[in-house]
Design a protein around this motif. Structure first.
Motif, PDB file in Angstrom:
ATOM      1  N   SER A 112      16.384 -20.328   3.586  1.00 41.03           N
ATOM      2  CA  SER A 112      15.775 -19.469   4.608  1.00 41.03           C
ATOM      3  C   SER A 112      15.280 -18.158   4.000  1.00 41.03           C
ATOM      4  O   SER A 112      14.201 -17.670   4.349  1.00 41.03           O
ATOM      5  N   GLN A 113      16.046 -17.613   3.072  1.00 44.06           N
ATOM      6  CA  GLN A 113      15.644 -16.343   2.460  1.00 44.06           C
ATOM      7  C   GLN A 113      14.560 -16.543   1.395  1.00 44.06           C
ATOM      8  O   GLN A 113      13.704 -15.673   1.204  1.00 44.06           O
ATOM      9  N   THR A 114      14.567 -17.687   0.746  1.00 43.73           N
ATOM     10  CA  THR A 114      13.489 -18.005  -0.195  1.00 43.73           C
ATOM     11  C   THR A 114      12.175 -18.175   0.563  1.00 43.73           C
ATOM     12  O   THR A 114      11.123 -17.677   0.121  1.00 43.73           O
ATOM     13  N   LEU A 115      12.233 -18.832   1.708  1.00 45.66           N
ATOM     14  CA  LEU A 115      11.035 -18.979   2.546  1.00 45.66           C
ATOM     15  C   LEU A 115      10.540 -17.619   3.007  1.00 45.66           C
ATOM     16  O   LEU A 115       9.330 -17.362   3.025  1.00 45.66           O
ATOM     17  N   TYR A 116      11.451 -16.735   3.372  1.00 50.15           N
ATOM     18  CA  TYR A 116      11.082 -15.368   3.770  1.00 50.15           C
ATOM     19  C   TYR A 116      10.278 -14.686   2.658  1.00 50.15           C
ATOM     20  O   TYR A 116       9.214 -14.114   2.916  1.00 50.15           O
ATOM     21  N   LEU A 117      10.778 -14.749   1.439  1.00 50.84           N
ATOM     22  CA  LEU A 117      10.064 -14.124   0.315  1.00 50.84           C
ATOM     23  C   LEU A 117       8.712 -14.791   0.076  1.00 50.84           C
ATOM     24  O   LEU A 117       7.714 -14.109  -0.183  1.00 50.84           O
ATOM     25  N   LEU A 118       8.688 -16.113   0.157  1.00 51.23           N
ATOM     26  CA  LEU A 118       7.433 -16.838  -0.044  1.00 51.23           C
ATOM     27  C   LEU A 118       6.371 -16.437   0.982  1.00 51.23           C
ATOM     28  O   LEU A 118       5.206 -16.235   0.627  1.00 51.23           O
ATOM     29  N   LEU A 119       6.780 -16.336   2.239  1.00 55.69           N
ATOM     30  CA  LEU A 119       5.825 -15.923   3.280  1.00 55.69           C
ATOM     31  C   LEU A 119       5.285 -14.529   2.996  1.00 55.69           C
ATOM     32  O   LEU A 119       4.085 -14.283   3.142  1.00 55.69           O
TER      33      LEU A 119
ATOM     34  N   ALA B 183      12.621 -16.171  10.406  1.00 55.22           N
ATOM     35  CA  ALA B 183      12.018 -15.323  11.447  1.00 55.22           C
ATOM     36  C   ALA B 183      12.931 -14.154  11.799  1.00 55.22           C
ATOM     37  O   ALA B 183      12.456 -13.016  11.976  1.00 55.22           O
ATOM     38  N   PHE B 184      14.246 -14.401  11.901  1.00 51.76           N
ATOM     39  CA  PHE B 184      15.183 -13.307  12.191  1.00 51.76           C
ATOM     40  C   PHE B 184      15.112 -12.228  11.113  1.00 51.76           C
ATOM     41  O   PHE B 184      15.118 -11.036  11.412  1.00 51.76           O
ATOM     42  N   THR B 185      15.042 -12.640   9.850  1.00 50.51           N
ATOM     43  CA  THR B 185      14.965 -11.674   8.760  1.00 50.51           C
ATOM     44  C   THR B 185      13.672 -10.876   8.839  1.00 50.51           C
ATOM     45  O   THR B 185      13.666  -9.660   8.644  1.00 50.51           O
ATOM     46  N   ALA B 186      12.570 -11.554   9.151  1.00 46.24           N
ATOM     47  CA  ALA B 186      11.285 -10.862   9.295  1.00 46.24           C
ATOM     48  C   ALA B 186      11.322  -9.864  10.449  1.00 46.24           C
ATOM     49  O   ALA B 186      10.801  -8.747  10.332  1.00 46.24           O
ATOM     50  N   LEU B 187      11.942 -10.253  11.554  1.00 44.00           N
ATOM     51  CA  LEU B 187      12.074  -9.326  12.683  1.00 44.00           C
ATOM     52  C   LEU B 187      12.989  -8.163  12.317  1.00 44.00           C
ATOM     53  O   LEU B 187      12.714  -7.012  12.676  1.00 44.00           O
ATOM     54  N   GLY B 188      14.068  -8.452  11.620  1.00 45.80           N
ATOM     55  CA  GLY B 188      14.983  -7.399  11.184  1.00 45.80           C
ATOM     56  C   GLY B 188      14.327  -6.392  10.265  1.00 45.80           C
ATOM     57  O   GLY B 188      14.695  -5.212  10.246  1.00 45.80           O
TER      58      GLY B 188
ATOM     59  N   LEU C 114       5.037 -13.081   0.046  1.00 44.43           N
ATOM     60  CA  LEU C 114       4.138 -13.183  -1.113  1.00 44.43           C
ATOM     61  C   LEU C 114       2.781 -13.770  -0.738  1.00 44.43           C
ATOM     62  O   LEU C 114       1.760 -13.409  -1.318  1.00 44.43           O
ATOM     63  N   LEU C 115       2.778 -14.672   0.237  1.00 38.30           N
ATOM     64  CA  LEU C 115       1.528 -15.305   0.663  1.00 38.30           C
ATOM     65  C   LEU C 115       0.687 -14.412   1.588  1.00 38.30           C
ATOM     66  O   LEU C 115      -0.397 -14.802   1.993  1.00 38.30           O
ATOM     67  N   GLY C 116       1.218 -13.241   1.909  1.00 39.17           N
ATOM     68  CA  GLY C 116       0.435 -12.293   2.697  1.00 39.17           C
ATOM     69  C   GLY C 116       0.841 -12.167   4.154  1.00 39.17           C
ATOM     70  O   GLY C 116       0.230 -11.395   4.893  1.00 39.17           O
ATOM     71  N   PHE C 117       1.851 -12.911   4.570  1.00 38.83           N
ATOM     72  CA  PHE C 117       2.331 -12.752   5.943  1.00 38.83           C
ATOM     73  C   PHE C 117       3.085 -11.433   6.042  1.00 38.83           C
ATOM     74  O   PHE C 117       3.902 -11.116   5.171  1.00 38.83           O
ATOM     75  N   PRO C 118       2.860 -10.646   7.082  1.00 39.77           N
ATOM     76  CA  PRO C 118       3.463  -9.307   7.184  1.00 39.77           C
ATOM     77  C   PRO C 118       4.927  -9.355   7.617  1.00 39.77           C
ATOM     78  O   PRO C 118       5.282  -8.928   8.712  1.00 39.77           O
ATOM     79  N   VAL C 119       5.794  -9.856   6.748  1.00 43.69           N
ATOM     80  CA  VAL C 119       7.195 -10.053   7.094  1.00 43.69           C
ATOM     81  C   VAL C 119       8.128  -8.984   6.520  1.00 43.69           C
ATOM     82  O   VAL C 119       9.282  -8.893   6.931  1.00 43.69           O
ATOM     83  N   PHE C 120       7.639  -8.191   5.581  1.00 41.69           N
ATOM     84  CA  PHE C 120       8.475  -7.154   4.994  1.00 41.69           C
ATOM     85  C   PHE C 120       8.466  -5.914   5.884  1.00 41.69           C
ATOM     86  O   PHE C 120       7.707  -5.836   6.844  1.00 41.69           O
ATOM     87  N   ALA C 121       9.302  -4.944   5.575  1.00 39.30           N
ATOM     88  CA  ALA C 121       9.400  -3.723   6.383  1.00 39.30           C
ATOM     89  C   ALA C 121       8.019  -3.083   6.564  1.00 39.30           C
ATOM     90  O   ALA C 121       7.177  -3.137   5.662  1.00 39.30           O
ATOM     91  N   HIS C 122       7.816  -2.511   7.728  1.00 28.78           N
ATOM     92  CA  HIS C 122       6.547  -1.848   8.084  1.00 28.78           C
ATOM     93  C   HIS C 122       5.369  -2.824   7.995  1.00 28.78           C
ATOM     94  O   HIS C 122       4.268  -2.445   7.611  1.00 28.78           O
TER      95      HIS C 122
END
Length: 170
Positions: free
Chosen positions: A53-60, A14-19, A62-70
């Motif tokens: 934690s970072q693998t989960l970030y990438l997986l989310l 979650a921190f990475t997604a917020l960042g 890829l699954l369509g969760f808006p976790v990447f920049a913008h």
């Protein structure tokens, strides 16, 4: 895996997604706070949990969760100009985590090694799209000072977190 580990992994995901949402566009690759949290995930959680934690970030993402920049998501983001940087996050967290708890100088070296891995994979992917020289000038050089500062902050914060914990670690 303990429930506590799952909670910690999820927290740093979650921190990475917020960042990622703190993004300053300066070209094909924005300045974000993701690298800070990638480093912290390894330095605070250790190599294995940081990697997860970072693998989960990438997986989310890829699954369509808006976790990447913008608020980006999907395969197109990983295939695009920032894909190499993103794909390096689990490796970078692992590398930083390998140096965790070994003293500030060693942790700083690990954080810089982690940043180097992010740059290498990011530059390689961006090079395929815009050429190696342009990729270096747009995708690596503008970030060096900011990322070194993030590494210093990550090492200081990780040490403060460990000092605040009764046993010195999670």
């Amino acid at each position: 895996m303990r429930p506590r580990d799952i909670g910690l992994i999820s927290t740093f995901t979650a921190f990475t997604a917020l960042g990622a949402q703190v993004a300053i566009p300066i070209g094909p690759v924005p300045i974000t706070l993701q690298v800070l949290f990638v480093l912290l995930s390894g330095l605070v959680l250790g190599a294995r949990l940081g990697f997860l934690s970072q693998t989960l970030y990438l997986l989310l993402g890829l699954l369509g969760f808006p976790v990447f920049a913008h608020l980006g998501s999907g395969f197109a983001v990983l295939y695009g100009p920032t894909g190499g940087y993103l794909l390096a996050f689990p490796l970078a967290s692992f590398l930083a985590g390998m140096m965790s708890g070994r003293g500030k100088a060693i942790e700083m070296a690990g954080a810089l090694l982690a940043i180097g891995a992010i740059y290498l994979l990011g530059w390689a992917r961006l090079s395929l799209l815009i050429g190696p020289e342009k990729a270096f000038y747009l995708g690596v050089l503008p970030f060096v000072g900011v990322d070194v500062a993030k590494a210093v902050v990550a090492v200081l914060v990780a040490n403060a977190v460990r000092e605040a914990l009764p046993e010195g670690r999670f």
